[in-house]
Design a protein around this motif. Structure first.
Motif, PDB file in Angstrom:
ATOM      1  N   SER A 163       0.821  -1.123  -0.102  1.00  0.00           N
ATOM      2  CA  SER A 163       0.042  -0.002   0.012  1.00  0.00           C
ATOM      3  C   SER A 163       0.959   1.316   0.093  1.00  0.00           C
ATOM      4  N   GLY A 164       0.506   2.139  -0.954  1.00  0.00           N
ATOM      5  CA  GLY A 164       1.409   3.492  -1.103  1.00  0.00           C
ATOM      6  C   GLY A 164       2.349   3.398  -1.942  1.00  0.00           C
ATOM      7  N   ASP A 200      -4.811   3.488  -3.079  1.00  0.00           N
ATOM      8  CA  ASP A 200      -5.422   4.883  -3.107  1.00  0.00           C
ATOM      9  C   ASP A 200      -4.979   5.939  -2.297  1.00  0.00           C
ATOM     10  N   GLY A 201      -3.949   5.742  -1.531  1.00  0.00           N
ATOM     11  CA  GLY A 201      -3.663   6.546  -0.517  1.00  0.00           C
ATOM     12  C   GLY A 201      -2.335   7.501  -1.281  1.00  0.00           C
ATOM     13  N   LEU A 202      -1.637   8.388  -0.412  1.00  0.00           N
ATOM     14  CA  LEU A 202      -0.658   9.280  -0.997  1.00  0.00           C
ATOM     15  C   LEU A 202       0.583   7.989  -1.340  1.00  0.00           C
TER      16      LEU A 202
END
Ligand code: FES
Length: 548
Positions: free
Chosen positions: A349-350, A370-372
């Motif tokens: 993730s990320g 879908d994060g930064l």
């Protein structure tokens, strides 16, 4: 799974790195650079006490505010609490499934080694237990980075459950050479015991009694497989890079490189008399995972010219059909898995996984979760290189045309991710090894790229690659897209087939003995192919000439 450690800094801790503090607490932190600030595997997320840590070092500049490298970051206080944990491994993207394969465990009639006769549970016809419960088996793809496990009902052939996790042996280094070195110097077999511990947790979460599991089939590269079976792996790390099972075959001490042990002997919490069967390895670093792929693509019954490429730190290549098969292993290194790249990271993730550049240099990017954006993973690196080439920002030698030393990725004005010329050089070398492998194996086999009928891209990395980007930078041959099939985790599918079918298992045992292993390092033109492969040019189909 997450690993936490709390520090209660005192005068003794002040001045120590977080890595050293963890060692004092006997906690393993992943590393393969011996705390030199180079591998970035010791990344930790600080959840409390950031103000009690030393200022960032140059190696940590690209990290977002909460992240530090445990080997660079020192305790800068003599009271208070610092709390941190290693990366969120549970969010790692792992390819559990296979796609568009000619063979599948769903297409075969179950013919397992474990059968039932009333209450009697038989292994190869010999009673090992009495039970009226359903009988189960496990298939495992044991990779250097990730592990995938499937639980099957051996009477129906159905998958009952599956699981995947990051290989916890990462504390022994991220590549096979580091693991070999660790295991060779560790008589306590810590790598194997740690993995068994993780597997035990996985089995606890499966919806069946582990004592109803009577066989485990293991696919994995030669090093991972042999470590799991507690064999000495020293010889795999030394030229000519051969498993102890191959050496014993040479000495006529065994007739196959496959392995069989009882679960009890390996410390597994399934039925103690269950058999653990290690699929045969092909040769050297072309291991049991490659053998499992051969079952999944049904090479034993294939008339067409078929290639299989599983890109990783060690890329495996196979080329052939039912009449002749060649195999090779390319030491590509970790660059395409994000290792050795300043802002590189695994598929967590990320991680940026897809990129398109606009004319003004701004980027449209897809970020896992879908994060930064925290960094960029392998498929994102391939896309970025391709886009830098397409927009003429780099040339085919990987140099920035405007003389800059790096390219800052502008994703919605938020990203702190960049790519340097040094990174591009690392990626060029990884690509060069893969291309050289392709050139050698096609030449040795005696066909050109345009005589190939199917090009299977296996593995999680291959599954997520953008085909056009990969062809543009020359990571894969410039073949028509209809010949390229991204099959995902073919190795776990092959392990399932071997678990369910003795016929297929025997077919594979015979097939691996017919494979010709191309030793790349011994090929007279390997270095020239490697140098040419380091350039970012499409690998054209006319460039492999028939072997005379
Ligand atoms: S151990 Fe910290 S960067 Fe390698």
């Amino acid at each position: 799974m997450q690993l936490y450690f709390n520090l209660h800094p005192c005068a003794a801790a002040a001045g120590l790195t977080l890595f050293e503090c963890a060692e004092l607490l006997d906690i393993k932190v992943p590393s393969s650079c011996r705390k030199q600030g180079k591998c970035r595997e010791c990344l930790v997320e600080i959840s409390e006490g950031m103000e009690r840590l030393s200022p960032r070092t140059p190696e940590e500049n690209h990290l977002r505010e909460k992240f530090r490298l445990a080997c660079r970051c020192k305790i800068n206080a003599d009271a208070g609490i610092v709390r941190c944990h290693t990366l969120r491994r549970s969010e790692m993207r792992i390819e559990r499934h296979a796609f568009e394969l000619p063979a599948s465990h769903k297409k075969i009639s179950p013919d397992p080694a474990v059968t039932r006769d009333g209450e009697r549970v038989l292994l190869d016809g010999i009673e090992i237990a009495r039970s009226t419960a359903p009988i189960h088996g496990l298939a495992m793809d044991l990779g250097t980075t990730t592990v995938v496990v499937r639980l099957l009902n051996l009477e129906t052939g159905e998958v009952v459950a599956d699981a995947s996790f990051e290989n916890p042996q990462r504390f022994g280094g991220s590549d096979v050479m580091a693991r070999i070195q660790f295991d060779t110097h560790d008589s306590s077999k810590l790598l194997q015991r740690t993995l068994v511990g993780y597997l035990t947790h996985v089995l606890e979460e499966f919806p069946v009694d582990p004592l109803t599991i009577y066989e485990l089939v293991v696919a994995g590269n030669s090093t991972m497989r042999d470590i799991f079976f507690r064999l000495n792996v020293h010889s795999i790390g030394q030229s000519p890079y051969r498993s102890i099972t191959e050496l014993e075959m040479d000495e006529r001490k065994r007739t196959t490189t496959s392995l069989a042990e009882t679960a009890k002997k390996l410390g597994l919490p399934i039925h103690p008399k269950a058999r653990v069967y290690g699929l045969p390895i092909i040769s050297g670093h072309v291991g049991a995972d490659a053998a499992a792929c051969m079952l999944a693509v049904d090479l034993a019954n294939e008339e067409r010219n078929v290639a299989v490429m599983d890109i990783g730190t060690n890329t495996e290549l196979m080329l052939g059909n039912k009449h002749k098969i060649f195999a090779a292993s390319c030491p590509a290194g970790p660059a395409f898995e994000g290792g050795a790249i300043e802002c590189g990271m695994p598929g967590l993730s990320g991680a940026i996984e897809k990129i398109k550049l606009a004319d003004d240099g701004s980027a449209a990017a897809a970020v896992i979760g879908d994060g930064l954006a925290e960094g960029i993973c392998g498929s994102g690196l391939v896309d970025l290189l391709s886009e830098l080439l397409r927009t003429c920002r780099i040339n085919s030698l990987g140099r920035f045309e405007n003389g800059d030393a790096r390219f800052e990725l502008d994703v919605k004005g938020e990203s702190q991710v960049f790519l340097t010329e040094g990174d591009i050089n690392e990626l060029a070398q990884a690509k060069g090894a893969n291309v050289a492998g392709l050139q050698v194996i096609f030449r040795e086999f005696g066909i050109s790229f345009d005589e190939l009928d199917v090009f299977y891209l296996a593995g999680g990395f291959g599954r997520h690659l953008d085909i056009e980007s990969s062809k543009r930078i020359g990571l894969i041959p410039n073949l028509p897209v209809e010949k390229i099939v991204q099959v995902g985790n073919a190795a776990i599918e092959g392990a399932c087939i071997a678990l369910l079918s003795r016929t297929k298992r025997n077919e594979l045992e015979a097939l691996v003995q017919t494979v010709t292993h191309c030793r790349l390092e011994a090929h007279e033109n390997f270095f020239n192919f490697f140098v040419e492969g380091c350039q970012f040019n499409p690998v054209e189909i006319s460039r492999v000439l028939k072997h005379s």
